[in-house]
Design a protein around this motif. Structure first.
Motif, mmCIF file in Angstrom:
data_model
loop_
_atom_site.group_PDB
_atom_site.id
_atom_site.type_symbol
_atom_site.label_atom_id
_atom_site.label_comp_id
_atom_site.label_asym_id
_atom_site.label_seq_id
_atom_site.Cartn_x
_atom_site.Cartn_y
_atom_site.Cartn_z
ATOM 1 N N SER A 305 0.856 -1.184 0.000
ATOM 2 C CA SER A 305 0.000 0.000 0.000
ATOM 3 C C SER A 305 0.894 1.237 0.000
ATOM 4 O O SER A 305 2.035 1.195 0.486
ATOM 5 N N VAL A 306 0.371 2.312 -0.579
ATOM 6 C CA VAL A 306 1.108 3.568 -0.640
ATOM 7 C C VAL A 306 0.162 4.716 -0.292
ATOM 8 O O VAL A 306 -1.027 4.667 -0.592
ATOM 9 N N ARG A 307 0.723 5.713 0.337
ATOM 10 C CA ARG A 307 -0.001 6.966 0.582
ATOM 11 C C ARG A 307 0.973 8.105 0.322
ATOM 12 O O ARG A 307 2.019 8.197 0.983
ATOM 13 N N HIS A 308 0.646 8.920 -0.659
ATOM 14 C CA HIS A 308 1.472 10.072 -1.011
ATOM 15 C C HIS A 308 0.771 11.348 -0.567
ATOM 16 O O HIS A 308 -0.366 11.614 -0.971
ATOM 17 N N GLU A 309 1.438 12.128 0.269
ATOM 18 C CA GLU A 309 0.976 13.475 0.602
ATOM 19 C C GLU A 309 1.809 14.418 -0.249
ATOM 20 O O GLU A 309 2.954 14.709 0.065
ATOM 21 N N LEU A 310 1.216 14.850 -1.355
ATOM 22 C CA LEU A 310 1.982 15.558 -2.367
ATOM 23 C C LEU A 310 2.397 16.939 -1.882
ATOM 24 O O LEU A 310 1.673 17.616 -1.166
ATOM 25 N N GLY A 311 3.567 17.338 -2.290
ATOM 26 C CA GLY A 311 4.112 18.640 -1.918
ATOM 27 C C GLY A 311 5.567 18.706 -2.312
ATOM 28 O O GLY A 311 6.064 17.871 -3.075
ATOM 29 N N ARG A 312 6.267 19.685 -1.813
ATOM 30 C CA ARG A 312 7.704 19.800 -2.059
ATOM 31 C C ARG A 312 8.406 19.901 -0.713
ATOM 32 O O ARG A 312 8.360 20.936 -0.078
ATOM 33 N N PRO A 313 9.028 18.785 -0.198
ATOM 34 C CA PRO A 313 9.213 17.533 -0.933
ATOM 35 C C PRO A 313 8.055 16.546 -0.815
ATOM 36 O O PRO A 313 8.034 15.536 -1.512
ATOM 37 N N GLY A 314 7.116 16.779 0.092
ATOM 38 C CA GLY A 314 6.037 15.816 0.278
ATOM 39 C C GLY A 314 6.461 14.658 1.169
ATOM 40 O O GLY A 314 7.620 14.506 1.549
ATOM 41 N N LYS A 315 5.508 13.819 1.494
ATOM 42 C CA LYS A 315 5.756 12.698 2.393
ATOM 43 C C LYS A 315 5.010 11.468 1.883
ATOM 44 O O LYS A 315 3.917 11.591 1.312
ATOM 45 N N MET A 316 5.574 10.293 2.076
ATOM 46 C CA MET A 316 4.872 9.067 1.704
ATOM 47 C C MET A 316 4.966 8.053 2.835
ATOM 48 O O MET A 316 5.929 8.041 3.603
ATOM 49 N N THR A 317 3.951 7.211 2.905
ATOM 50 C CA THR A 317 3.924 6.085 3.826
ATOM 51 C C THR A 317 3.734 4.824 3.002
ATOM 52 O O THR A 317 2.779 4.726 2.213
ATOM 53 N N LEU A 318 4.638 3.865 3.166
ATOM 54 C CA LEU A 318 4.602 2.623 2.409
ATOM 55 C C LEU A 318 4.454 1.445 3.357
ATOM 56 O O LEU A 318 5.087 1.418 4.418
ATOM 57 N N GLU A 319 3.638 0.487 2.973
ATOM 58 C CA GLU A 319 3.614 -0.817 3.621
ATOM 59 C C GLU A 319 4.346 -1.774 2.693
ATOM 60 O O GLU A 319 4.021 -1.861 1.496
ATOM 61 N N LEU A 320 5.353 -2.481 3.222
ATOM 62 C CA LEU A 320 6.217 -3.309 2.391
ATOM 63 C C LEU A 320 6.213 -4.749 2.882
ATOM 64 O O LEU A 320 6.103 -5.017 4.080
ATOM 65 N N ALA A 321 6.366 -5.680 1.932
ATOM 66 C CA ALA A 321 6.461 -7.098 2.272
ATOM 67 C C ALA A 321 7.193 -7.814 1.153
ATOM 68 O O ALA A 321 7.363 -7.278 0.055
ATOM 69 N N THR A 322 7.634 -9.040 1.428
ATOM 70 C CA THR A 322 8.334 -9.809 0.415
ATOM 71 C C THR A 322 7.341 -10.310 -0.634
ATOM 72 O O THR A 322 6.123 -10.370 -0.415
#
Length: 336
Positions: A305-322
Motif C-alpha cells: 500500500s502507498v499513501r502520497h501526501e503531495l508537496g515539495r518535498p512531500g511525504k509518503m507512507t509505504l507498507e512493504l512485504a516480500t
C-alpha cells in the motif's frame, strides 16, 4: 502547492479547468486490497467558479522525484464524490478514482470454458465493457471452467489472477494508464527506488510474527464420496523443527493433478511473517505492486500500500512485504 519556478502539481477538470492555484492539498492512496488508485483533493472554491459534480473527468499530474516535467500520476480519473464546506471561505473536497473503479462497481455474469488464460478472459471483459487495453502479457497458465454469477467484474478478474498464481504463474495487477488498462506483473517496474534509513527515510516499523505461519500443507482432492476420507494429493512441510507443526489443509477444485497440488502446497509454506511500515520523503511515482529497495534489509520488497501526501518535498507512507508474503496474502485462498 505551487512554487515560483514551476507548478509542482496540477489538477485538470474536464480537460478545461486548471485547478492548481486553488489546491490546498492532494493525497494519493493505493492498496493491493483494492483495484482503483484514489486521490483526495482539497481546494478553495472562488465565487463564480463552476460547480464540480460527480462523474466529471479529472486528472492529477506532478513533477516526479528528481524530474523536471509534469507527468500523469492519476489519469484518466473520475470525480466520485464532492463535499462542499464553508470555513471562512467556500471549500471543496473531491474524492477521485482512476477509471478501474467501474470494474469494481459494475456487476455481470460469465461462463468460461476450461483452457483459457487470465489474459484471454481479461480481453473478453474489456471487449464487453468497452475498456481499452494496453500491455497485456500472456499469463500462460490455463484455467479451469468457471461459472461466475452476478458479481463485480474485478472479482472475476481477481479470481482468474489468483488461480494463475496458485498454478505457479506470476502475480499480476490491473492498472489504468492514459493508454488503457494494463496487466502489471508485480515487481516489474523499471525504476526501483532505494530507501535509505538516515537519508530519505524518516521512520521504519518492523512487525514479525508467527501468526499466519504455515509449516505443513496437506492438499486434498475432490470429495467423491461423503462417507469416505477425502483423497490426499500432496503433503509438503518446511521448518517444522524451528516453529513446530502449523498445518493448513487446502481443498481447491481447480487443482486436478499431483504436480499442481505440490506447487500449490509449496506456495502456502511460510516461516515468520514480516512486514515493514516506512515513512519517507515522497517519491510520487511509486505505486502499489512496485518493487522497492530498503538499504540494509537484505530483502526484495513489494509495496502493498502507498499513501502520497503531495508537496515539495512531500511525504509518503509505504507498507512493504516480500514477494512470497504478497503471494500468500493477496493471491492464495485463506488468511496469511
Amino acid at each position: 502547492m505551487s512554487v515560483p519556478e514551476y507548478r509542482a502539481y496540477e489538477v485538470v477538470l474536464d480537460n478545461s479547468y486548471l485547478l492548481g492555484d486553488l489546491i490546498e492539498s492532494i493525497t494519493l492512496e493505493e492498496s493491493l486490497d483494492e483495484i482503483a488508485y484514489r486521490a483526495t483533493v482539497s481546494l478553495m472554491k472562488p465565487s463564480g467558479f463552476p460547480d464540480i459534480r460527480p462523474g466529471q473527468e479529472i486528472r492529477v499530474s506532478g513533477v516526479p522525484h528528481r524530474g523536471s516535467d509534469l507527468v500523469y500520476l492519476l489519469n484518466p480519473g473520475v470525480v466520485w464524490e464532492c463535499e462542499h464546506s464553508y470555513r471562512g471561505a467556500d471549500r471543496l473536497t473531491l474524492t477521485v478514482y482512476d477509471r478501474t473503479i467501474y470494474m469494481a462497481k459494475s456487476e455481470d455474469e460469465y461462463v468460461f470454458p476450461a483452457g483459457q488464460t487470465a489474459s484471454q478472459r481479461l480481453k473478453q471483459y474489456a471487449a464487453d465493457w468497452d475498456i481499452s487495453l494496453w500491455q497485456i502479457p500472456d499469463t500462460v497458465y490455463t484455467l479451469s471452467k468457471k461459472v461466475y454469477r452476478s458479481q463485480p467484474i474485478y472479482s472475476m478478474l481477481l479470481a482468474d489472477l489468483k488461480e494463475t498464481a496458485r498454478k505457479g504463474g506470476w502475480l499480476y495487477r490491473p492498472r489504468m494508464t492514459p493508454n488503457g488498462l494494463e496487466l502489471f506483473p508485480l515487481g516489474s517496474n523499471e525504476t526501483v527506488w532505494a530507501l535509505e534509513p538516515g537519508g530519505n527515510v524518516e521512520s521504519i516499523t518492523q512487525r514479525r510474527t508467527l501468526e499466519g505461519t504455515v509449516t505443513k500443507v496437506k492438499v486434498l482432492g475432490k470429495e467423491d464420496n461423503p462417507e469416505s476420507a477425502t483423497p490426499v494429493l500432496a503433503v509438503e512441510s518446511k521448518e517444522t523443527e524451528l516453529y513446530g507443526t502449523l498445518q493448513k489443509v487446502v481443498m481447491d477444485n481447480d487443482i486436478n493433478t499431483v504436480s499442481e497440488a505440490v506447487t500449490a502446497a509449496k506456495g502456502f509454506l511460510s516461516g515468520i511473517q514480516e512486514t515493514l511500515s516506512v515513512s519517507a520523503v515522497d517519491v510520487n511515482t511509486i505505486r502499489a505492486g512496485d518493487k522497492v529497495e530498503l538499504a540494509g534489509s537484505g530483502m526484495e520488497l513489494i509495496a502493498t500500500s502507498v499513501r502520497h501526501e503531495l508537496g515539495r518535498p512531500g511525504k509518503m507512507t509505504l507498507e512493504l512485504a516480500t514477494y512470497e508474503y504478497v503471494k500468500r496474502r493477496y493471491f492464495l485462498d485463506g488468511s496469511v
